[in-house]
Design an enzyme around this catalytic site. Sequence first.
Site, mmCIF file in Angstrom:
data_model
loop_
_atom_site.group_PDB
_atom_site.id
_atom_site.type_symbol
_atom_site.label_atom_id
_atom_site.label_comp_id
_atom_site.label_asym_id
_atom_site.label_seq_id
_atom_site.Cartn_x
_atom_site.Cartn_y
_atom_site.Cartn_z
ATOM 1 C CB SER A 7 5.611 -0.177 -11.607
ATOM 2 O OG SER A 7 6.277 -0.797 -10.533
ATOM 3 C CG HIS A 30 2.870 2.186 -8.845
ATOM 4 N ND1 HIS A 30 1.680 2.521 -8.237
ATOM 5 C CD2 HIS A 30 3.156 0.921 -8.431
ATOM 6 C CE1 HIS A 30 1.254 1.506 -7.504
ATOM 7 N NE2 HIS A 30 2.137 0.524 -7.593
ATOM 8 C CG ASP A 32 5.214 -1.656 -6.843
ATOM 9 O OD1 ASP A 32 4.051 -1.497 -6.420
ATOM 10 O OD2 ASP A 32 5.480 -1.785 -8.048
ATOM 11 C CG MET A 34 7.100 -5.207 -2.602
ATOM 12 S SD MET A 34 7.373 -6.464 -3.880
ATOM 13 C CE MET A 34 6.667 -5.633 -5.309
ATOM 14 C CG HIS A 63 1.218 -0.621 -4.004
ATOM 15 N ND1 HIS A 63 1.158 -1.539 -5.035
ATOM 16 C CD2 HIS A 63 0.425 -1.130 -3.022
ATOM 17 C CE1 HIS A 63 0.374 -2.550 -4.692
ATOM 18 N NE2 HIS A 63 -0.067 -2.331 -3.465
ATOM 19 C CG MET A 65 2.333 -4.324 -2.062
ATOM 20 S SD MET A 65 2.836 -5.115 -3.613
ATOM 21 C CE MET A 65 3.811 -3.800 -4.314
ATOM 22 C CG MET A 138 -3.021 -5.596 -6.004
ATOM 23 S SD MET A 138 -1.691 -4.609 -6.739
ATOM 24 C CE MET A 138 -0.543 -5.895 -7.266
ATOM 25 C CG ASP A 176 0.230 -2.630 -9.854
ATOM 26 O OD1 ASP A 176 0.812 -3.119 -10.842
ATOM 27 O OD2 ASP A 176 0.810 -2.347 -8.791
#
Length: 216
Positions: A7, A30, A32, A34, A63, A65, A138, A176
């Site tokens: 990540s 990966h 992330d 957000m 991913h 979020m 998660m 994760d």
Amino acid sequence: MIKIAPSILSADFCDLARDIQRVSSADWLHVDVMDGMFVPNLTIGVPVVQSIRRHTEMFLDVHLMIEKPGRYVEAFARAGADLLTVHLEADMPPALHAALAEMDRLGVKKGIALRPITAAEAVIPYLREDGVDLILVMTVEPGFGGQSFMADQLPKIRAVRRYIQQYRPECRLEVDGGVNAETARQVVEAGADVLVAGSAVYGAPDPAAAIAALRG
């Protein structure tokens, strides 16, 4: 075959190209995303994913979020994501089904993610009706890196693996949160076949050796 997905949340964003190269022995990268609303943190957006895509040929596991993720599926797909994962808690089911259909239209692999509070049974309609390519469980509360692994999520991982075997055996099961060389063994035994690790890789003196340790 187990895949390792470092990540970049734990990377040095001032030297991201270098830190992507440091984990080139991994299988996926990966990313992330957000929005400061779905989770209490704000990270990166479409322009950064575009830049990452220019600097690596690694499989980009993005991913999302974010609230109402369907609004951004096309933008992230066109930015270079290979897989987009949306949270079941981020919108109502009709909108999530529409977002997954949009991923099909754009030729990007599609995933769904579950926060620790969400029951394993929630994945069943998405396995049966949408043919998702990945389910992400998660094992920390999403939003920040460096959290401790939640061992109470292991039964959920086992349950999700059973549903995958029943409804869509080709679907991958990703975990994760707090994954390191020790917890990796637990989640693989529970049925995971994609491991996301941030601080366990980027916090190690030798990221390549840390990736090899995660493989077991």
